[in-house]
Design a protein around this motif. Sequence first.
Motif, PDB file in Angstrom:
ATOM      1  N   LYS A  37       0.837  -1.208   0.000  1.00 38.01           N
ATOM      2  CA  LYS A  37       0.000   0.000   0.000  1.00 38.01           C
ATOM      3  C   LYS A  37       0.869   1.254   0.000  1.00 38.01           C
ATOM      4  O   LYS A  37       0.604   2.196  -0.739  1.00 38.01           O
ATOM      5  CB  LYS A  37      -0.945   0.008   1.214  1.00 38.01           C
ATOM      6  N   ARG A  38       1.903   1.235   0.825  1.00 41.16           N
ATOM      7  CA  ARG A  38       2.821   2.369   0.875  1.00 41.16           C
ATOM      8  C   ARG A  38       3.499   2.581  -0.474  1.00 41.16           C
ATOM      9  O   ARG A  38       3.635   3.710  -0.957  1.00 41.16           O
ATOM     10  CB  ARG A  38       3.860   2.172   1.975  1.00 41.16           C
ATOM     11  N   GLN A  41       1.188   4.287  -2.883  1.00 41.79           N
ATOM     12  CA  GLN A  41       1.100   5.717  -2.565  1.00 41.79           C
ATOM     13  C   GLN A  41       2.327   6.476  -3.066  1.00 41.79           C
ATOM     14  O   GLN A  41       2.229   7.605  -3.527  1.00 41.79           O
ATOM     15  CB  GLN A  41       0.942   5.922  -1.059  1.00 41.79           C
ATOM     16  N   GLU A  42       3.489   5.828  -2.977  1.00 36.19           N
ATOM     17  CA  GLU A  42       4.740   6.447  -3.405  1.00 36.19           C
ATOM     18  C   GLU A  42       5.023   6.239  -4.889  1.00 36.19           C
ATOM     19  O   GLU A  42       6.064   6.644  -5.385  1.00 36.19           O
ATOM     20  CB  GLU A  42       5.900   5.882  -2.568  1.00 36.19           C
ATOM     21  N   ILE A  96      -5.248   0.549  -3.933  1.00 30.66           N
ATOM     22  CA  ILE A  96      -5.065   0.425  -2.488  1.00 30.66           C
ATOM     23  C   ILE A  96      -6.307  -0.145  -1.816  1.00 30.66           C
ATOM     24  O   ILE A  96      -6.211  -0.883  -0.835  1.00 30.66           O
ATOM     25  CB  ILE A  96      -4.679   1.790  -1.865  1.00 30.66           C
TER      26      ILE A  96
END
Length: 131
Positions: A37-38, A41-42, A96
Amino acid sequence: MQKQYEAYQQNSVLTASPGELTLMLYNGCLKFLNQAKRAVQEKNIEAKHTNLSKAQNIISELMVTLNFDYDIAKDMRKLYDYMNRRLIEANIKNDIDIISEVEELVTEFRDTWKEALIINRKKQYSTSGLV
């Protein structure tokens, strides 16, 4: 310090019961889902793919360990298969929300498994006279 931690980690796996190993698999899967998920986002596509693949590998391992002597194993296999298909979709779509959906399912499995381990330990101690 890192080598000591790695030795501790390896030792904890080597000395764990089958039930504890399953719990470790659930926790590892949750870790990789969180990292995926991180990464989404990145916008780190490589890290997203790597972590989703690791989560899928763990779910596949959980599927292999199912004991089909019990009817519930068939239902669990269907849910594991569903989670793997959803992770493929999440990987393709960079979604996500799908990862979070699978994370919720894995968390439920993990929490239920953890509770079963606790109940089993209490039964073992009460029948051995230690409680």
